[in-house]
Write a protein that holds these residues in place. Structure first.
Motif, PDB file in Angstrom:
ATOM      1  N   GLU A  40      56.678  34.292  36.743  1.00 20.84           N
ATOM      2  CA  GLU A  40      55.360  34.101  36.153  1.00 20.84           C
ATOM      3  C   GLU A  40      55.382  34.425  34.663  1.00 20.84           C
ATOM      4  OE1 GLU A  40      52.762  36.503  38.522  1.00 20.84           O
ATOM      5  OE2 GLU A  40      52.734  35.053  40.169  1.00 20.84           O
ATOM      6  N   VAL A  59      49.714  29.242  35.895  1.00 19.44           N
ATOM      7  CA  VAL A  59      50.833  29.530  36.785  1.00 19.44           C
ATOM      8  C   VAL A  59      50.228  29.951  38.115  1.00 19.44           C
ATOM      9  CG1 VAL A  59      52.873  30.952  37.169  1.00 19.44           C
ATOM     10  CG2 VAL A  59      52.277  30.245  34.849  1.00 19.44           C
ATOM     11  N   SER A 109      50.991  31.060  42.059  1.00 22.91           N
ATOM     12  CA  SER A 109      51.951  31.515  43.066  1.00 22.91           C
ATOM     13  C   SER A 109      51.293  31.457  44.433  1.00 22.91           C
ATOM     14  CB  SER A 109      52.404  32.943  42.761  1.00 22.91           C
ATOM     15  OG  SER A 109      53.169  32.970  41.579  1.00 22.91           O
TER      16      SER A 109
END
Length: 69
Positions: A25, A36, A38
């Protein structure tokens, strides 16, 4: 509201596979990715493409897959 960017960093998503989530990240943001994301394996997500976004699939704290949009 500012329009979404239509450009993205010249960066290969495959270079993030195998990295610890936090490191991946940080690296992605440092290389210019504006978003970003996840995700855990199997997470249901919308599939619209957004320039400037990098997605990570993370299992046990490690990036197992990475893709743009």
């Amino acid at each position: 509201m500012a329009p979404f960017s239509t450009s993205e960093p010249d960066d290969d998503p495959e270079t993030y596979v195998g990295l610890p989530q936090a490191d991946a990240e940080e690296r992605a943001r440092g290389r210019g990715w504006t978003t970003v994301r996840s995700l855990a394996p199997g997470t249901i997500i919308t599939m619209e493409y957004r320039a400037g976004r990098l997605n990570f699939e993370v299992k046990d704290g490690t990036v197992t897959r990475s893709w743009k949009g």
